[in-house]
Design a protein around this motif. Sequence first.
Motif, PDB file in Angstrom:
ATOM      1  N   GLN A 106      -0.552  -0.894 -15.703  1.00  0.00           N
ATOM      2  CA  GLN A 106      -1.545  -1.568 -14.872  1.00  0.00           C
ATOM      3  C   GLN A 106      -2.804  -1.888 -15.675  1.00  0.00           C
ATOM      4  O   GLN A 106      -3.397  -2.956 -15.524  1.00  0.00           O
ATOM      5  CB  GLN A 106      -1.898  -0.692 -13.666  1.00  0.00           C
ATOM      6  CG  GLN A 106      -2.700  -1.422 -12.598  1.00  0.00           C
ATOM      7  CD  GLN A 106      -3.005  -0.548 -11.409  1.00  0.00           C
ATOM      8  OE1 GLN A 106      -3.199   0.662 -11.552  1.00  0.00           O
ATOM      9  NE2 GLN A 106      -3.068  -1.134 -10.228  1.00  0.00           N
ATOM     10  N   ALA A 110      -4.222  -5.630 -16.442  1.00  0.00           N
ATOM     11  CA  ALA A 110      -5.571  -6.020 -16.039  1.00  0.00           C
ATOM     12  C   ALA A 110      -6.329  -6.671 -17.180  1.00  0.00           C
ATOM     13  O   ALA A 110      -7.086  -7.618 -16.989  1.00  0.00           O
ATOM     14  CB  ALA A 110      -6.339  -4.800 -15.536  1.00  0.00           C
ATOM     15  N   GLN A 165      -0.419 -11.645  -5.963  1.00  0.00           N
ATOM     16  CA  GLN A 165      -1.016 -10.374  -6.391  1.00  0.00           C
ATOM     17  C   GLN A 165      -2.475 -10.277  -5.950  1.00  0.00           C
ATOM     18  O   GLN A 165      -2.952  -9.228  -5.508  1.00  0.00           O
ATOM     19  CB  GLN A 165      -0.931 -10.250  -7.918  1.00  0.00           C
ATOM     20  CG  GLN A 165      -1.542  -8.982  -8.485  1.00  0.00           C
ATOM     21  CD  GLN A 165      -0.688  -7.755  -8.203  1.00  0.00           C
ATOM     22  OE1 GLN A 165       0.526  -7.797  -8.349  1.00  0.00           O
ATOM     23  NE2 GLN A 165      -1.318  -6.674  -7.792  1.00  0.00           N
ATOM     24  N   ASN A 169      -3.787  -7.424  -3.324  1.00  0.00           N
ATOM     25  CA  ASN A 169      -4.829  -6.454  -3.653  1.00  0.00           C
ATOM     26  C   ASN A 169      -5.973  -6.475  -2.636  1.00  0.00           C
ATOM     27  O   ASN A 169      -6.475  -5.430  -2.218  1.00  0.00           O
ATOM     28  CB  ASN A 169      -5.387  -6.724  -5.052  1.00  0.00           C
ATOM     29  CG  ASN A 169      -4.440  -6.264  -6.153  1.00  0.00           C
ATOM     30  OD1 ASN A 169      -3.355  -5.775  -5.885  1.00  0.00           O
ATOM     31  ND2 ASN A 169      -4.843  -6.443  -7.390  1.00  0.00           N
ATOM     32  N   LYS A 172      -4.754  -5.146   0.805  1.00  0.00           N
ATOM     33  CA  LYS A 172      -4.553  -3.687   0.726  1.00  0.00           C
ATOM     34  C   LYS A 172      -5.898  -2.964   0.730  1.00  0.00           C
ATOM     35  O   LYS A 172      -6.058  -1.953   1.412  1.00  0.00           O
ATOM     36  CB  LYS A 172      -3.766  -3.342  -0.536  1.00  0.00           C
ATOM     37  CG  LYS A 172      -3.302  -1.895  -0.603  1.00  0.00           C
ATOM     38  CD  LYS A 172      -2.349  -1.675  -1.745  1.00  0.00           C
ATOM     39  CE  LYS A 172      -1.914  -0.225  -1.831  1.00  0.00           C
ATOM     40  NZ  LYS A 172      -1.139   0.192  -0.640  1.00  0.00           N
ATOM     41  N   ASN A 173      -6.873  -3.484  -0.016  1.00  0.00           N
ATOM     42  CA  ASN A 173      -8.210  -2.881   0.001  1.00  0.00           C
ATOM     43  C   ASN A 173      -8.811  -2.913   1.401  1.00  0.00           C
ATOM     44  O   ASN A 173      -9.440  -1.949   1.851  1.00  0.00           O
ATOM     45  CB  ASN A 173      -9.139  -3.630  -0.964  1.00  0.00           C
ATOM     46  CG  ASN A 173      -8.920  -3.230  -2.406  1.00  0.00           C
ATOM     47  OD1 ASN A 173      -8.192  -2.283  -2.700  1.00  0.00           O
ATOM     48  ND2 ASN A 173      -9.540  -3.960  -3.317  1.00  0.00           N
ATOM     49  N   THR A 220     -14.206   2.720  -8.718  1.00  0.00           N
ATOM     50  CA  THR A 220     -13.505   2.843  -7.443  1.00  0.00           C
ATOM     51  C   THR A 220     -14.190   3.900  -6.588  1.00  0.00           C
ATOM     52  O   THR A 220     -14.783   4.845  -7.105  1.00  0.00           O
ATOM     53  CB  THR A 220     -12.020   3.220  -7.643  1.00  0.00           C
ATOM     54  OG1 THR A 220     -11.386   3.305  -6.367  1.00  0.00           O
ATOM     55  CG2 THR A 220     -11.870   4.541  -8.364  1.00  0.00           C
ATOM     56  N   GLY A 225      -7.619   5.681  -6.105  1.00  0.00           N
ATOM     57  CA  GLY A 225      -7.680   4.325  -6.644  1.00  0.00           C
ATOM     58  C   GLY A 225      -7.770   4.327  -8.164  1.00  0.00           C
ATOM     59  O   GLY A 225      -8.283   5.262  -8.775  1.00  0.00           O
ATOM     60  N   SER A 226      -7.249   3.267  -8.773  1.00  0.00           N
ATOM     61  CA  SER A 226      -7.302   3.145 -10.234  1.00  0.00           C
ATOM     62  C   SER A 226      -8.563   2.428 -10.702  1.00  0.00           C
ATOM     63  O   SER A 226      -8.950   2.513 -11.864  1.00  0.00           O
ATOM     64  CB  SER A 226      -6.067   2.379 -10.739  1.00  0.00           C
ATOM     65  OG  SER A 226      -6.115   1.026 -10.299  1.00  0.00           O
ATOM     66  N   GLY A 229      -7.853  -2.908  -9.473  1.00  0.00           N
ATOM     67  CA  GLY A 229      -7.368  -3.955  -8.567  1.00  0.00           C
ATOM     68  C   GLY A 229      -8.255  -5.180  -8.528  1.00  0.00           C
ATOM     69  O   GLY A 229      -7.785  -6.308  -8.675  1.00  0.00           O
TER      70      GLY A 229
END
Length: 260
Positions: A106, A110, A165, A169, A172-173, A220, A225-226, A229
């Motif tokens: 990921q 990014a 995508q 994202n 989903k957020n 984040t 969370g990473s 996103g």
Amino acid sequence: RFLYFYVVPLSVVNAKEEGAVLILRDVTKDREQEAQIIESERLNAIMLLAASVAHEIGNPLNSLNIHLQLIERGMQSLTAPQRRSLGELVEVAKKEVGRLDHIISQFLRALRPSPPQFEKASVADVLRDAVDFLRHEIENRDVVVDVECVQDLPQTQIDRAQVKQVFFNIIKNAIEAMPHGGLLKIAVTATDRYVVISFKDTGPGIDPKELGSIFEPYHTTKTEGSGLGLLIVQRIVRDHGGLIEVHSEPRIGTTFTIFL
């Protein structure tokens, strides 16, 4: 907007004169270009580091995965209770290896997204695919998604997978920001230049102190969370020649607007 102003009293020229000359200059574009240059330099530095780290971590992870598979094969000669006990430990190790591998993948995606493969497509169709993909999670969180799309929406030159995508994202957020349910209103309109997609949720909003940092790597507010996103979203939208805007009010909600 950012304005630069310069004031000169007229008495500097003539002591008898009153008043002043005020010069105003709009430096918004200059500020934006400066910010983009700084961001580009920062991402280039991170990219060089990431390539090295990913290589150094990726090889041991592959080796670990292979050896865990060999351990599983060797466990076949053990008794059932021993296999059960060791199997649980091996399964935990495999999940952690997989999680690390996902984080690295990921991160690289990014920072080094693949170039868009443009084709004429309907943004509305891509949006519907993203909503359908998240349908189960949307229902589980008791979120209502209301989609409004204008008639005769023009087709747009996009990479379907990448734009999906982006939508995935952001949706989903939005639904994760409404853990006790809420409304996500998605509107698709068109101007003479852009197809405009807005996502408005009824969540708690973004803290004004956080708003300027939401597109930064690893920023984040989620426990799991990473922080990548929205960075991915921003890079894809920019690669499409588009724009992204954010408006948020505490306790009222957040709106992400994408111009393609």
